[in-house]
Design an enzyme around this catalytic site. Structure first.
Site, short mmCIF file in Angstrom:
data_model
loop_
_atom_site.label_atom_id
_atom_site.label_comp_id
_atom_site.label_asym_id
_atom_site.label_seq_id
_atom_site.Cartn_x
_atom_site.Cartn_y
_atom_site.Cartn_z
N LYS A 22 0.85 -1.21 0.00
CA LYS A 22 0.00 0.00 0.00
C LYS A 22 0.87 1.24 0.00
O LYS A 22 0.66 2.17 -0.78
CB LYS A 22 -0.88 0.00 1.25
CG LYS A 22 -1.59 1.34 1.52
CD LYS A 22 -2.50 1.30 2.72
CE LYS A 22 -1.82 1.60 4.00
NZ LYS A 22 -1.59 3.02 4.29
N ASN A 23 1.90 1.27 0.86
CA ASN A 23 2.67 2.50 1.06
C ASN A 23 3.70 2.74 -0.02
O ASN A 23 4.40 3.75 0.00
CB ASN A 23 3.27 2.53 2.46
CG ASN A 23 2.18 2.69 3.52
OD1 ASN A 23 1.04 3.00 3.18
ND2 ASN A 23 2.52 2.48 4.76
N CYS A 119 -5.39 12.32 12.32
CA CYS A 119 -6.17 11.08 12.25
C CYS A 119 -6.10 10.47 13.64
O CYS A 119 -5.50 11.05 14.56
CB CYS A 119 -5.61 10.16 11.18
SG CYS A 119 -4.13 9.33 11.68
N ARG A 124 -0.19 14.44 13.00
CA ARG A 124 0.46 14.16 11.70
C ARG A 124 0.52 15.40 10.81
O ARG A 124 -0.06 15.45 9.73
CB ARG A 124 -0.26 12.99 11.02
CG ARG A 124 -0.19 11.75 11.88
CD ARG A 124 -0.89 10.58 11.28
NE ARG A 124 -0.16 10.09 10.11
CZ ARG A 124 -0.62 9.07 9.36
NH1 ARG A 124 -1.76 8.52 9.65
NH2 ARG A 124 0.05 8.67 8.32
N PRO A 125 1.20 16.44 11.23
CA PRO A 125 1.32 17.65 10.40
C PRO A 125 2.15 17.38 9.14
O PRO A 125 2.76 16.30 9.01
CB PRO A 125 2.04 18.62 11.33
CG PRO A 125 2.74 17.79 12.32
CD PRO A 125 1.96 16.53 12.48
N GLN A 128 6.95 19.64 7.37
CA GLN A 128 8.24 19.33 6.74
C GLN A 128 8.12 19.28 5.22
O GLN A 128 9.04 19.65 4.50
CB GLN A 128 8.77 18.00 7.27
CG GLN A 128 8.99 18.00 8.78
CD GLN A 128 10.00 19.05 9.22
OE1 GLN A 128 11.09 19.12 8.68
NE2 GLN A 128 9.61 19.89 10.15
N ASP A 309 4.18 0.49 12.20
CA ASP A 309 3.00 -0.12 11.60
C ASP A 309 2.82 -1.58 11.99
O ASP A 309 1.80 -2.18 11.65
CB ASP A 309 3.05 -0.02 10.07
CG ASP A 309 2.87 1.42 9.61
OD1 ASP A 309 3.12 1.69 8.43
OD2 ASP A 309 2.50 2.26 10.44
N ARG A 401 -8.97 -0.35 4.30
CA ARG A 401 -8.12 0.69 3.72
C ARG A 401 -6.76 0.11 3.33
O ARG A 401 -6.15 0.53 2.36
CB ARG A 401 -7.87 1.81 4.74
CG ARG A 401 -9.11 2.60 5.07
CD ARG A 401 -8.74 3.81 5.87
NE ARG A 401 -7.68 4.57 5.19
CZ ARG A 401 -7.25 5.74 5.60
NH1 ARG A 401 -7.75 6.29 6.69
NH2 ARG A 401 -6.31 6.38 4.94
C1 EPZ Z 1 3.89 6.95 6.55
O1 EPZ Z 1 3.07 7.97 7.09
C2 EPZ Z 1 2.98 5.75 6.36
N1 EPZ Z 1 1.92 6.09 5.41
C3 EPZ Z 1 2.39 5.34 7.71
O2 EPZ Z 1 1.64 4.15 7.49
C4 EPZ Z 1 3.54 5.02 8.66
O3 EPZ Z 1 3.00 4.72 9.93
C5 EPZ Z 1 4.48 6.23 8.77
O4 EPZ Z 1 4.94 6.60 7.46
C6 EPZ Z 1 5.69 5.94 9.64
O5 EPZ Z 1 6.40 4.85 9.10
C7 EPZ Z 1 2.21 6.09 4.09
O6 EPZ Z 1 3.33 5.82 3.68
C8 EPZ Z 1 1.07 6.41 3.16
P1 EPZ Z 1 5.83 10.28 8.69
P2 EPZ Z 1 3.65 9.47 7.14
O7 EPZ Z 1 5.75 11.53 7.88
O8 EPZ Z 1 4.57 9.70 5.99
C9 EPZ Z 1 5.86 13.59 12.10
C10 EPZ Z 1 -0.16 2.70 7.69
O9 EPZ Z 1 -0.58 2.11 8.67
N2 EPZ Z 1 5.82 14.56 10.99
O10 EPZ Z 1 6.98 9.37 8.47
O11 EPZ Z 1 2.50 10.38 7.30
C11 EPZ Z 1 4.59 12.76 12.18
O12 EPZ Z 1 3.62 13.44 12.93
C12 EPZ Z 1 0.24 4.15 7.78
O13 EPZ Z 1 0.01 2.19 6.55
C13 EPZ Z 1 5.80 15.93 11.27
O14 EPZ Z 1 5.79 16.33 12.42
O15 EPZ Z 1 4.49 9.44 8.47
C14 EPZ Z 1 5.07 11.49 12.85
O16 EPZ Z 1 5.09 11.70 14.24
C15 EPZ Z 1 -0.11 4.72 9.15
N3 EPZ Z 1 5.77 16.81 10.23
C16 EPZ Z 1 6.50 11.34 12.34
O17 EPZ Z 1 6.90 12.63 11.86
C17 EPZ Z 1 5.77 16.40 8.91
O18 EPZ Z 1 5.76 17.25 8.00
C18 EPZ Z 1 6.65 10.34 11.19
O19 EPZ Z 1 5.68 10.68 10.23
C19 EPZ Z 1 5.81 15.01 8.65
C20 EPZ Z 1 5.84 14.11 9.69
#
Ligand code: EPZ
Length: 421
Positions: A22-23, A119, A124-125, A128, A309, A401
């Site tokens: 999916k990802n 969510c 999840r801002p 970045q 995950d 999903r």
């Molecule tokens: C990806 O989400 C995955 N989704 C998530 O999978 C996965 O849990 C996550 O990476 C961590 O591995 C997809 O790839 C579609 P991050 P993502 O940006 O990219 C913070 C699932 O179950 N952050 O790596 O949204 C954020 O809040 C889903 O398949 C900021 O603060 O995660 C988190 O605490 C759930 N500002 C951390 O960084 C930003 O601009 C990691 O988030 C971006 C992120």
């Protein structure tokens, strides 16, 4: 609203085929926006999030069709994009819609994307993503819940994100592919879905190196084209890990086909510590387990460490293990919603901030429980497989999903599980 009815206590035997990741599928579908030529992807999983992404792409004017003759193949033709706006009603159903921002800005110099809400698992801002695009010269404002981005032509930059971000790395890598000059992403995410996206972009004519490490270099090019042959999406490592945990918890002997053990070292190490025996080849993994697993603690962190995950699914295993285990969630601020539901099934879990201490019990007892997010729902299914009596998992639209025919695959290896209205 669909529910899953599970009668626990059966061990699992046989073979199951893992679907595409999916990802990886979500960013790669969005990458098709970077070229006017039709992009063909194969091994695309049949998931609600994929369907939503196709809807978003169509709302921009792209043709996005799953092939009738080969259902795992999808063609995206972004030759005639009529809108650069991803609206709130679509983005609110799937945060990963943010992945159209980088491609739209890079190819058309403008994009209007609804801010994804938070969510269940956290705020999840996307600050970045915005910071990185601004570093590449984009003029970005956030108004009325929308990100408004403009850029004559993005310029390569050296970008260090404040934390490792998977979709942040993907958005910036896609934007950099068409920017002028070199972009260096320091602190890049290393999850296997990143190199897979990079391989697709390289097949489209992008110049990328270092993908899969924390430092990715991208030399921007003028234009990208479709890959010469369909790009095959890597197997879903989280679906793979979910099935491995299910067998380790319920007992049995199952071979996973089209699975890649190299993407799951941290999880496989912990499963072996829990007593499961695991062998693997290029594209298969065999897991055997009998008797009660041993409780094993872990701490989630960025790849290649134990993936967040997989936290909920492994916790379900610890619930019926011998001994107790400490589980620490370091990525998301609120990813323990499955705990209360597991406790309803008789689990013994104490949560203190980002750490949960699980004390294994010999058996869980079936009950009605409610899924709260994608991986929590998988955790409740695993718990239902090892609970006495019937477990009814409600709100399984969360499961749909991210899992492709989960109940059919589990039934295929001997679980007593059915979807009920
Ligand atoms: C990806 O989400 C995955 N989704 C998530 O999978 C996965 O849990 C996550 O990476 C961590 O591995 C997809 O790839 C579609 P991050 P993502 O940006 O990219 C913070 C699932 O179950 N952050 O790596 O949204 C954020 O809040 C889903 O398949 C900021 O603060 O995660 C988190 O605490 C759930 N500002 C951390 O960084 C930003 O601009 C990691 O988030 C971006 C992120």
């Amino acid at each position: 609203m669909d529910k899953l009815l599970i009668r626990g206590g059966r061990s699992l035997q046989g073979e199951v085929t893992i679907s595409g990741a999916k990802n990886a599928a979500l960013p790669e579908l969005c990458a098709a926006l970077l070229t006017a030529e039709p992009v063909v992807l194969s091994n695309v999983p049949r998931l609600q999030d994929v369907a939503t992404t196709l809807k978003v792409l169509r709302s921009l004017g792209a043709q996005a069709e799953r092939s009738e003759s080969q259902p795992d193949t999808v063609t995206i033709d972004a030759g005639n994009i009529t809108s650069r706006e991803a609206t709130y009603d679509l983005v609110k159903t799937m945060r990963a819609s943010i992945l159209v921002l980088g491609p739209l800005l890079a190819r058309f110099g403008e994009a209007k994307v609804s801010l994804p809400g938070g969510c269940a698992i956290g705020s999840r801002p996307v600050d970045q993503h915005i910071k990185g695009l601004q570093a590449m010269g984009a003029d970005i404002s956030v108004e009325h819940g929308y990100i408004l981005a403009r850029a004559q032509r993005l310029k390569g930059a050296r970008i260090t994100t404040d934390m490792v971000t998977v979709t942040g790395t993907e958005n910036l890598m896609m934007a950099a592919a068409l920017a002028e000059g070199e972009t260096v992403l320091e602190n890049a995410a290393q999850e296997p879905e990143i190199p897979d996206l990079a391989e697709l972009l390289i097949k489209m004519g992008a110049r990328i190196e270092g993908h899969g490490t924390s430092k990715v270099r991208i030399q921007g090019v003028e234009r990208l084209h479709a890959p010469a042959v369909p790009h095959e999406i890597i197997p879903d490592r989280i679906e793979t890990g979910t099935f491995l945990c299910a067998v380790a918890a319920a007992g049995g002997d199952v071979t996973l086909r089209r699975a890649d053990a190299r993407h799951l070292d941290a999880v496989i190490d912990k499963l072996r510590e829990a007593g499961a025996s695991i062998e693997s080849g290029d594209d298969w993994i065999r897991v055997r387990s009998q008797g009660r697993p041993k409780a094993v603690g872990f701490r989630t962190s960025e790849y290649p460490a134990f993936p967040t995950d997989m936290q909920a699914q492994f916790m379900a295993l610890d619930c019926v293990a011998e001994g107790s285990a400490r589980i620490t969630e370091t990525i998301f601020e609120n990813r323990f919603m499955h705990v209360n539901e597991l406790v309803r099934l008789g689990a013994k879990i104490e949560v203190d901030g980002h750490t949960a201490v699980v004390t294994g019990v010999p058996r869980l007892s079936g009950a009605t429980v409610m899924a709260t997010d994608l991986r929590a729902s998988a955790s409740l299914v695993i718990a239902g497989l090892v609970a006495d009596g019937e477990t009814l998992v409600d709100r399984i639209y969360h499961l749909d999903r991210g899992y492709d025919q989960m109940e059919a695959k589990l039934r295929g290896i001997g679980a007593d599980i059915e979807r009920v209205k």
